[in-house]
Write a protein that holds these residues in place. Structure first.
Motif, PDB file in Angstrom:
ATOM      1  N   HIS A  56      19.014  -0.713  12.633  1.00  0.00           N
ATOM      2  CA  HIS A  56      19.608   0.178  14.508  1.00  0.00           C
ATOM      3  C   HIS A  56      20.820   0.352  14.665  1.00  0.00           C
ATOM      4  N   GLY A  57      21.480   0.744  13.372  1.00  0.00           N
ATOM      5  CA  GLY A  57      22.612   1.458  13.022  1.00  0.00           C
ATOM      6  C   GLY A  57      21.470   2.482  12.695  1.00  0.00           C
ATOM      7  N   TYR A  58      21.118   2.867  11.671  1.00  0.00           N
ATOM      8  CA  TYR A  58      20.646   4.755  11.403  1.00  0.00           C
ATOM      9  C   TYR A  58      19.375   5.081  11.606  1.00  0.00           C
ATOM     10  N   ASN A  59      19.195   3.881  12.202  1.00  0.00           N
ATOM     11  CA  ASN A  59      17.233   4.678  12.598  1.00  0.00           C
ATOM     12  C   ASN A  59      16.359   4.154  11.388  1.00  0.00           C
ATOM     13  N   GLY A  60      16.311   3.423  10.482  1.00  0.00           N
ATOM     14  CA  GLY A  60      15.300   3.788   9.519  1.00  0.00           C
ATOM     15  C   GLY A  60      15.819   5.086   8.781  1.00  0.00           C
ATOM     16  N   GLU A  61      16.882   6.143   9.008  1.00  0.00           N
ATOM     17  CA  GLU A  61      17.151   7.060   7.913  1.00  0.00           C
ATOM     18  C   GLU A  61      17.765   6.973   7.114  1.00  0.00           C
ATOM     19  N   ALA A  62      17.034   6.840   5.413  1.00  0.00           N
ATOM     20  CA  ALA A  62      18.311   7.047   4.451  1.00  0.00           C
ATOM     21  C   ALA A  62      18.977   7.798   4.395  1.00  0.00           C
ATOM     22  N   GLY A  63      20.488   7.094   3.068  1.00  0.00           N
ATOM     23  CA  GLY A  63      21.214   8.278   3.043  1.00  0.00           C
ATOM     24  C   GLY A  63      22.663   8.535   3.572  1.00  0.00           C
ATOM     25  N   HIS A  64      22.688   7.520   4.826  1.00  0.00           N
ATOM     26  CA  HIS A  64      23.697   7.501   5.847  1.00  0.00           C
ATOM     27  C   HIS A  64      25.297   6.345   5.024  1.00  0.00           C
ATOM     28  N   LYS A  65      26.333   6.717   5.224  1.00  0.00           N
ATOM     29  CA  LYS A  65      27.124   5.612   4.042  1.00  0.00           C
ATOM     30  C   LYS A  65      27.178   4.548   5.194  1.00  0.00           C
ATOM     31  N   ILE A  66      27.332   3.341   4.316  1.00  0.00           N
ATOM     32  CA  ILE A  66      28.187   1.985   4.241  1.00  0.00           C
ATOM     33  C   ILE A  66      28.656   1.306   3.359  1.00  0.00           C
ATOM     34  N   ASP A  67      29.868   1.375   4.606  1.00  0.00           N
ATOM     35  CA  ASP A  67      31.357   0.811   3.879  1.00  0.00           C
ATOM     36  C   ASP A  67      30.753  -0.495   3.688  1.00  0.00           C
ATOM     37  N   PHE A  68      31.502  -1.374   2.247  1.00  0.00           N
ATOM     38  CA  PHE A  68      30.895  -3.237   1.550  1.00  0.00           C
ATOM     39  C   PHE A  68      31.922  -3.589   1.229  1.00  0.00           C
ATOM     40  N   VAL A  69      32.881  -4.508   1.336  1.00  0.00           N
ATOM     41  CA  VAL A  69      33.636  -5.078   0.700  1.00  0.00           C
ATOM     42  C   VAL A  69      33.803  -6.825   1.105  1.00  0.00           C
ATOM     43  N   ALA A  70      33.658  -7.258   0.055  1.00  0.00           N
ATOM     44  CA  ALA A  70      33.736  -8.469  -0.360  1.00  0.00           C
ATOM     45  C   ALA A  70      34.936  -9.564  -0.949  1.00  0.00           C
ATOM     46  N   ARG A  71      35.534 -10.360  -0.556  1.00  0.00           N
ATOM     47  CA  ARG A  71      36.351 -10.666  -0.910  1.00  0.00           C
ATOM     48  C   ARG A  71      36.906 -12.334  -1.058  1.00  0.00           C
ATOM     49  N   ALA A  72      37.410 -12.734  -1.583  1.00  0.00           N
ATOM     50  CA  ALA A  72      37.264 -14.140  -1.660  1.00  0.00           C
ATOM     51  C   ALA A  72      38.662 -14.693  -0.509  1.00  0.00           C
ATOM     52  N   LEU A  73      38.641 -15.631  -0.362  1.00  0.00           N
ATOM     53  CA  LEU A  73      39.647 -15.893   0.291  1.00  0.00           C
ATOM     54  C   LEU A  73      39.733 -17.743  -0.246  1.00  0.00           C
ATOM     55  N   HIS A  74      41.301 -17.692   0.074  1.00  0.00           N
ATOM     56  CA  HIS A  74      42.097 -18.697  -0.739  1.00  0.00           C
ATOM     57  C   HIS A  74      42.995 -19.476   0.474  1.00  0.00           C
ATOM     58  N   ASP A  75      41.760 -20.332   1.449  1.00  0.00           N
ATOM     59  CA  ASP A  75      42.644 -20.449   2.922  1.00  0.00           C
ATOM     60  C   ASP A  75      43.006 -21.778   2.835  1.00  0.00           C
ATOM     61  N   PRO A  76      44.305 -22.148   2.692  1.00  0.00           N
ATOM     62  CA  PRO A  76      45.460 -23.389   2.575  1.00  0.00           C
ATOM     63  C   PRO A  76      44.503 -24.564   3.679  1.00  0.00           C
ATOM     64  N   ILE A  77      43.755 -24.018   4.973  1.00  0.00           N
ATOM     65  CA  ILE A  77      43.181 -25.123   5.577  1.00  0.00           C
ATOM     66  C   ILE A  77      41.445 -24.856   5.503  1.00  0.00           C
ATOM     67  N   GLU A  78      41.151 -24.476   5.002  1.00  0.00           N
ATOM     68  CA  GLU A  78      39.257 -24.254   4.626  1.00  0.00           C
ATOM     69  C   GLU A  78      39.060 -23.866   3.271  1.00  0.00           C
ATOM     70  N   GLY A  79      39.913 -24.083   2.654  1.00  0.00           N
ATOM     71  CA  GLY A  79      39.764 -23.943   0.740  1.00  0.00           C
ATOM     72  C   GLY A  79      39.627 -22.237   0.657  1.00  0.00           C
ATOM     73  N   GLU A  80      38.708 -22.468  -0.417  1.00  0.00           N
ATOM     74  CA  GLU A  80      37.893 -21.487  -1.101  1.00  0.00           C
ATOM     75  C   GLU A  80      36.635 -20.735  -0.067  1.00  0.00           C
ATOM     76  N   GLY A  81      37.128 -19.685   0.115  1.00  0.00           N
ATOM     77  CA  GLY A  81      35.834 -19.394   0.963  1.00  0.00           C
ATOM     78  C   GLY A  81      34.987 -17.363   0.994  1.00  0.00           C
ATOM     79  N   ILE A  82      34.887 -17.014   1.801  1.00  0.00           N
ATOM     80  CA  ILE A  82      34.666 -15.539   1.127  1.00  0.00           C
ATOM     81  C   ILE A  82      34.727 -14.685   2.548  1.00  0.00           C
ATOM     82  N   GLU A  83      34.860 -13.079   2.680  1.00  0.00           N
ATOM     83  CA  GLU A  83      35.046 -12.977   3.685  1.00  0.00           C
ATOM     84  C   GLU A  83      34.229 -11.470   3.343  1.00  0.00           C
ATOM     85  N   VAL A  84      33.265 -11.198   3.945  1.00  0.00           N
ATOM     86  CA  VAL A  84      32.268  -9.833   4.023  1.00  0.00           C
ATOM     87  C   VAL A  84      32.595  -9.174   5.163  1.00  0.00           C
TER      88      VAL A  84
END
Lengths: 155, 116
Positions: A56-84
């Motif tokens: 949808h974002g790139y209408n199926g066209e290859a070669g366009h940039k996508i930024d991807f970051v996954a981060r470990a969360l250490h939340d005092p209430i929710e506990g261990e987690g992940i943010e993407v």
């Protein structure tokens, strides 16, 4: 928790990259102590999000940039987690129009967002500064939150 | 997982009352067009029953289930049955999350699928 707390991936809008991304996520989440079902949830959500960007974002066209970051969360209430965070530079759509379709219909398409919202604790779309869309998803390592159990109504 | 494990292999077995497709590998945005092509060829043959053996499929995403839904919709026009067999836990879970399981006959074995 051990291992790298942040995972940056160089991703482009090419479906051929998806299997390797899934492998990277599986390895990284395993390093951070996630269980098999939760890993499968996270991998599925990321795959669906990237597929949506490609289609949808790139209408199926290859070669366009996508930024991807996954981060470990250490939340005092929710506990261990992940943010993407996944950001593209493609078409912008109003975030409130990004929603799943009626599941009473037998038709292909429109399932990705429903799946993401089902398997993650939160998923928030927004307009990225300078153009494109950004999705931020979170999930926590709480007990009894495996998708399969939640979906079939097990306590 | 090896590159080969990410691919999708399809093998067809034609019987008098059914065609069985043995699928193995992964069905995602990359491989679902290949599966769709196989389905379109199969639809031309109008088999009475299409049995999809998914026991060898380790991963399916929404493009995969969408492709299977499209097969179901097209075969409904000539009243063919589509039966899904041997879904691994996570694959079955995806059908349940999307509530598509209610539209399909799902069995554990191919023998059950022939009779379903």
């Amino acid at each position: 928790m051990s291992g790298r707390d942040v995972l940056n991936l160089n991703v482009t809008s090419d479906a051929a990259e998806l299997p390797n991304v899934r492998d990277e996520i599986r390895a990284w989440t395993r390093e951070h102590g996630w269980g098999d079902n939760q890993i499968a949830d996270i991998v599925l959500a990321i795959d669906e999000a990237l597929s949506n960007v490609i289609r949808h974002g790139y209408n199926g066209e290859a070669g366009h940039k996508i930024d991807f970051v996954a981060r470990a969360l250490h939340d005092p209430i929710e506990g261990e987690g992940i943010e993407v965070a996944i950001r593209d530079y493609g078409k912008q759509v109003p975030p409130d129009r990004i929603c799943g379709r009626d599941l009473n219909d037998l038709r292909p398409g429109g399932l990705g967002v429903h799946i993401i919202r089902s398997v993650m604790a939160s998923a928030k779309y927004s307009h990225a500064p300078g153009g494109g869309m950004q999705l931020v998803m979170r999930k926590y390592q709480q007990p009894n939150t495996d998708t399969y159990d939640r979906q079939i109504g097990k306590p | 997982m090896s590159e080969e494990g990410h691919n999708l292999d399809v093998r067809a077995q034609r019987e008098s009352d059914a065609t069985i497709l043995y699928l193995s590998g992964e069905i995602d945005l990359r491989t679902s067009p290949q599966l769709r092509g196989t389905f379109l060829e199969l639809i031309d043959e109008k088999p009475n029953r299409i049995i999809l053996d998914l026991s060898g499929v380790s991963y399916v995403d929404s493009s995969g289930v969408g492709t299977i839904v499209e097969l179901k919709r097209r075969t409904m026009r000539y009243k063919s049955e589509v039966v899904l067999v041997g879904l691994q836990t996570r694959v079955r879970s995806l059908f349940e999350i999307t509530r598509l399981d209610k539209f399909f006959t799902i069995t554990n074995t191919i023998d059950e699928a022939r009779e379903a």
